[in-house]
Motif scaffolding. Structure first.
Motif, PDB file in Angstrom:
ATOM      1  N   PHE A   1      -1.468   2.587   2.398  1.00 27.07           N
ATOM      2  CA  PHE A   1      -0.092   2.419   1.929  1.00 27.07           C
ATOM      3  C   PHE A   1       0.357   3.790   1.456  1.00 27.07           C
ATOM      4  CE2 PHE A   1      -1.809  -1.977   0.949  1.00 27.07           C
ATOM      5  CZ  PHE A   1      -1.656  -2.348   2.270  1.00 27.07           C
ATOM      6  N   TYR A   2       0.842   4.554   2.398  1.00 24.71           N
ATOM      7  CA  TYR A   2       0.976   6.000   2.407  1.00 24.71           C
ATOM      8  C   TYR A   2      -0.416   6.590   2.674  1.00 24.71           C
ATOM      9  CZ  TYR A   2       5.316   4.765   0.029  1.00 24.71           C
ATOM     10  OH  TYR A   2       6.472   4.183  -0.330  1.00 24.71           O
ATOM     11  N   GLY A   3      -1.370   6.287   1.820  1.00 24.67           N
ATOM     12  CA  GLY A   3      -2.707   6.848   2.041  1.00 24.67           C
ATOM     13  C   GLY A   3      -2.708   8.352   1.854  1.00 24.67           C
TER      14      GLY A   3
ATOM     15  N   LEU B   1      -7.778  -3.079  -4.510  1.00 25.63           N
ATOM     16  CA  LEU B   1      -7.138  -3.398  -3.225  1.00 25.63           C
ATOM     17  C   LEU B   1      -6.445  -2.174  -2.631  1.00 25.63           C
ATOM     18  CD1 LEU B   1      -5.602  -6.943  -3.786  1.00 25.63           C
ATOM     19  CD2 LEU B   1      -7.347  -6.300  -2.120  1.00 25.63           C
ATOM     20  N   GLY B   2      -5.733  -1.446  -3.489  1.00 26.51           N
ATOM     21  CA  GLY B   2      -5.013  -0.262  -3.012  1.00 26.51           C
ATOM     22  C   GLY B   2      -5.957   0.770  -2.428  1.00 26.51           C
TER      23      GLY B   2
ATOM     24  N   THR C   1       5.777   1.083   1.845  1.00 24.61           N
ATOM     25  CA  THR C   1       6.471   1.022   0.562  1.00 24.61           C
ATOM     26  C   THR C   1       6.371  -0.374  -0.030  1.00 24.61           C
ATOM     27  OG1 THR C   1       7.985   2.707   1.356  1.00 24.61           O
ATOM     28  CG2 THR C   1       8.668   1.475  -0.595  1.00 24.61           C
ATOM     29  N   GLY C   2       6.581  -1.393   0.814  1.00 29.81           N
ATOM     30  CA  GLY C   2       6.513  -2.778   0.337  1.00 29.81           C
ATOM     31  C   GLY C   2       5.140  -3.078  -0.241  1.00 29.81           C
ATOM     32  N   CYS C   3       4.090  -2.704   0.487  1.00 31.33           N
ATOM     33  CA  CYS C   3       2.730  -3.004   0.027  1.00 31.33           C
ATOM     34  C   CYS C   3       2.402  -2.229  -1.239  1.00 31.33           C
ATOM     35  CB  CYS C   3       1.716  -2.664   1.115  1.00 31.33           C
ATOM     36  SG  CYS C   3       1.825  -3.763   2.528  1.00 31.33           S
ATOM     37  N   TRP C   4       2.864  -0.973  -1.306  1.00 36.51           N
ATOM     38  CA  TRP C   4       2.614  -0.178  -2.513  1.00 36.51           C
ATOM     39  C   TRP C   4       3.264  -0.844  -3.731  1.00 36.51           C
ATOM     40  CZ3 TRP C   4       6.931   2.788  -4.574  1.00 36.51           C
ATOM     41  CH2 TRP C   4       6.618   3.395  -5.783  1.00 36.51           C
ATOM     42  N   LEU C   5       4.499  -1.339  -3.548  1.00 40.92           N
ATOM     43  CA  LEU C   5       5.173  -2.009  -4.665  1.00 40.92           C
ATOM     44  C   LEU C   5       4.441  -3.289  -5.057  1.00 40.92           C
ATOM     45  CD1 LEU C   5       8.941  -1.508  -3.761  1.00 40.92           C
ATOM     46  CD2 LEU C   5       7.722  -0.564  -5.719  1.00 40.92           C
TER      47      LEU C   5
END
Lengths: 575, 187
Positions: free
Chosen positions: A375-377, A368-369, A291-295
């Protein structure tokens, strides 16, 4: 703006709540414990009799991987055959559809098999209703069920007891469909038809507009395809412009429904890991990290888009509602950018707006995502990628403090680490290597490759940095199984069809085979209770280490390419 | 290979029937109960169908509220965005030309007030909506062409404005086709 942000928080909270429930449900289903849909058991028995397999019969690893391979080959052969002959099939054929040549048919089949859904064809003119249902919808169900099944196989191998089998592939595949994907799809599809999404076999309509023009309006059996497109992290829409098309996404109500279905299973899978292994804290730590990385990726995209395109501001008009090129007014800038942030980290890669028109720095975060893809993926596959990073982080962490590398009570040995590093390094090698080939052709060929008929309308001239990003994006998206694209790439050419097909195959099956081999290794090892000599993986300290490992690997692999793509474009844009 | 091939083929046949015949037919059956019967909701005016509520139309006539530019000219047999990148010189020239055209047709509007959506194309090329601001900035022109008081047009736009879903999700919008149908009905 504030109320919209509250809306996003509510939407996210709803998705998390449903994902926790779904995760617990998945754990019951794949442990064969009593669950809500047990009424379907007779139907499943019938299906297994028709298929001729005994779902309780465990498969050895080699046979399991063989089943993944053979089903994939059968589906590709079927899909290519149906796509190449689609114009001759009289059933569910609305007419006016162009046939697919073999490179496009192969690309389409592989892209739906690998859950990528790159879509080098355009739904309105390139696929019959029959193809949409018998090839595209079918493969979206099958690829999603396969992702879920192999993800479950990996998680099974992490159990404390040791054994020799990840379960029965066909058994889990069918149960993924009957217990999870089909019931959820039906539920969502009912919501969609009542929100105005068409579900008809009638041909395209012709109308005379209010102003007097004659216009043909494409429609079709849309509502059946969309739920699995999002639930399965697929992203292959019915129409050319995907979820931006008003018939796929009539308004904010369907936007919310679509977005929750994109989030649901990738999030639920992380909860499933926690419930199934009975390691709730591990689940929570992974979820927090994701969640942190997604945000960290989504907020900058929203901020960039809200600030607007500086080149448009320079023309002196009002851009107070954000950068609106390629976006729909019923969603506006913020909701479009939010959706973009979700769909680059989750490889549904569905579009409610055109990523090609996003401001240049947004491209950094999109790439990057997709590149890390964990990040969930995707359903099942997102956890696989994170699992590889976990193995590497355990190795580095244990070396740093002089302890034996162990994961959940299993010793992590040389083979496992070599496999993990191999898969993680293979990914950038594929997309950077292929981008290099494409760049070489563009720079060496007269006319930037246009004369070769390979690179479509690609221009290396005034739009050079953006052109580079376009090609890089196409390959990263293919390897990551994302399927979104910068659509200015004239991508329906033999060169792009074949090279991206290769990228998709490698990008899908190297991680699946690699992680399952690691799982097979770990599964055979004896369980060692944790002691003071173990690096504790169920701690926030380890979560932080994992984050750092991901950042370092990501930056090393990718920063040079970002610098000559979106960053260079940002630095040289007109102001 | 041999042990897997027969089950793989049988699985494929069974699942094709389930996911590509039974499931879509069930959804299509349920869709018959939905508005528009699953064929899309149409809008009627002048005693005929003038379009689909969700599919935007080209409005370039000064008598109507104009819709956004579209990369496919609102030809709903397809859909596309412009996809030219944010700083492509050809793209920026096109936007400049749209600004100039807009100012010619709306001489009372100051350039700094033109909402970006009126000179940029949507993602699908079929965007059915405008923001209320983009509709209202056209009122002066329409009032002049149709000889209507501006207050009535402002009321018309307000009456056709849909607020955010539950006050939380998304921006306010005006459906251009419905707005123009209502405009034709003004006496």
């Amino acid at each position: 703006m504030t109320s919209e942000l509250i809306g996003f928080a509510l939407l996210f909270g709803t998705a998390v709540g449903l994902a926790v429930l779904t995760g617990r449900y998945l754990s019951r289903v794949f442990r064969n414990e009593p669950s809500v849909l047990d009424g379907l058991a007779p139907v499943e028995r019938l299906l297994f009799r028709l298929i001729g397999v005994d779902p309780t019969q465990p498969m050895p690893w080699a046979q399991y991987l063989g089943a993944v391979a053979v089903t994939s080959v059968v589906w590709v052969v079927l899909a290519v055959t149906l796509l190449m002959t689609q114009t001759q099939i009289p059933v569910w054929n609305q007419g006016g559809i162009s046939p697919m040549d073999w490179t496009l048919a192969l690309n389409t089949a592989i892209s739906f098999l690998t859950s990528t859904n790159l879509q080098h064809y355009s739904g309105e003119s390139g696929a019959t209703y029959f193809s949409q249902l018998f090839v595209l919808t079918f493969l979206q169900f099958m690829s999603a069920a396969t992702s879920l099944t192999v993800g479950v196989a990996l998680v099974r191998s992490l159990r404390a007891e040791s054994g020799a089998s990840p379960g029965n592939f066909y058994g889990d595949l069918v149960r993924s469909l009957t217990r999870v994907l089909l019931p959820l799809s039906l539920l969502v599809a009912i919501g969609l038809v009542f929100a105005g999404v068409p579900m008809t076999f009638a041909p395209y309509d012709t109308i005379q507009t209010l102003q007097g023009d004659l216009v043909s309006v494409a429609r079709g059996p849309v509502a059946a395809m969309l739920p699995i497109k999002h639930l399965g992290s697929n992203g292959g829409g019915f129409f050319g412009t995907n979820t931006a098309h008003p018939f796929e996404n009539p308004g904010m109500a369907t936007y919310c429904l679509h977005l929750i279905t994109v989030f649901l299973l990738p999030m639920a899978f992380v909860c499933f890991v926690g419930y199934y292994l009975n390691r709730r804290k591990l689940g929570v730590i992974i979820f927090t990290l994701m969640t942190g990385c997604w945000l960290l990726l989504t907020i900058p995209i929203m901020q960039q888009e809200w600030a607007g395109n500086p080149a448009i501001s320079a023309l002196g008009i009002d851009q107070s509602a954000g950068s609106l090129e390629g976006k729909e007014m019923r969603f506006g800038t913020l909701a479009s950018a939010f959706w973009c942030g979700v769909n680059v980290v989750i490889p549904a890669g569905a579009l409610t707006s055109m990523h090609d028109s996003y401001t240049s720095l947004s491209g950094v975060f999109m790439l990057l995502g997709m590149q890390i893809d964990a990040f969930y993926g995707g359903v099942g596959t997102g956890f696989m990628y994170l699992f590889l990073y976990i193995i590497i982080a355990i190795f580095i962490g244990s070396l740093m403090i002089g302890r034996t590398p162990e994961l959940l009570g299993k010793k992590v040995g040389q083979t496992e680490i070599q496999l993990a590093v191999g898969v993680i390094v293979a990914q950038p090698l594929i997309y950077l290597g292929l981008t290099a080939v494409a760049v070489l052709i563009v720079s060496r060929a007269p006319d930037g490759g246009v004369a070769l008929g390979w690179l479509g309308n690609r221009t290396a001239g005034p739009n050079g940095y953006h052109g580079f990003t376009t090609m890089l994006y196409e390959y990263v998206s293919s390897v990551a199984g994302n399927g979104s694209g910068f659509e200015s790439l004239g991508d329906n050419t033999p060169f792009w069809n074949l090279t991206t097909a290769l990228a998709m195959l490698l990008g899908r099956f190297i991680p699946i085979v690699g992680t399952l081999l690691i799982g097979a290794q770990l599964y055979q090892k004896p369980f060692i209770p944790s002691s003071s000599g173990t690096l504790p993986t169920e701690s926030y300290t380890f979560g932080a280490l994992l984050f750092i490992v991901i950042v370092i690997i990501g930056a090393l692999c990718f920063f040079p390419a970002l610098a000559i793509g979106p960053i260079a474009e940002f630095l040289t844009q007109p102001r | 290979m041999k042990t897997n091939l027969i089950p793989a083929i049988r699985l494929t046949v069974v699942m094709l029937i389930l996911t590509s015949v039974i499931y879509p037919l069930v959804v299509a059956g349920i869709a018959k109960l939905a508005p528009g019967g699953g064929k899309g909701v149409t809008v009627e005016a002048k005693g005929r169908v003038v379009g689909y509520a969700l599919i935007g139309q080209k409005f370039t006539d000064d008598r109507y509220f104009n819709s956004r530019p579209s990369a496919v000219e609102y030809n709903a047999a397809g859909s596309a965005g412009s996809n030219k990148g944010p700083s492509n010189p050809d793209y920026l020239k096109m936007v400049q030309a749209r600004i100039d055209t807009f100012l010619v047709h709306n001489p009372t509007v100051k350039k700094a007030d033109i909402p970006a959506e009126l000179v940029t194309a949507s993602g699908s090329g079929l965007d059915p909506d405008l923001s209320p601001a983009a509709a209202k900035i056209q009122i002066a022109r329409i009032a002049k062409v149709r000889s209507l008081p501006t207050e009535r047009l402002t009321q018309l736009v307000d009456a056709n404005t849909n607020g955010p879903l539950l006050g939380l999700f998304g921006p306010s919008t005006v459906n251009v086709l419905k707005l123009n149908v209502a405009l034709d009905q003004l006496r």
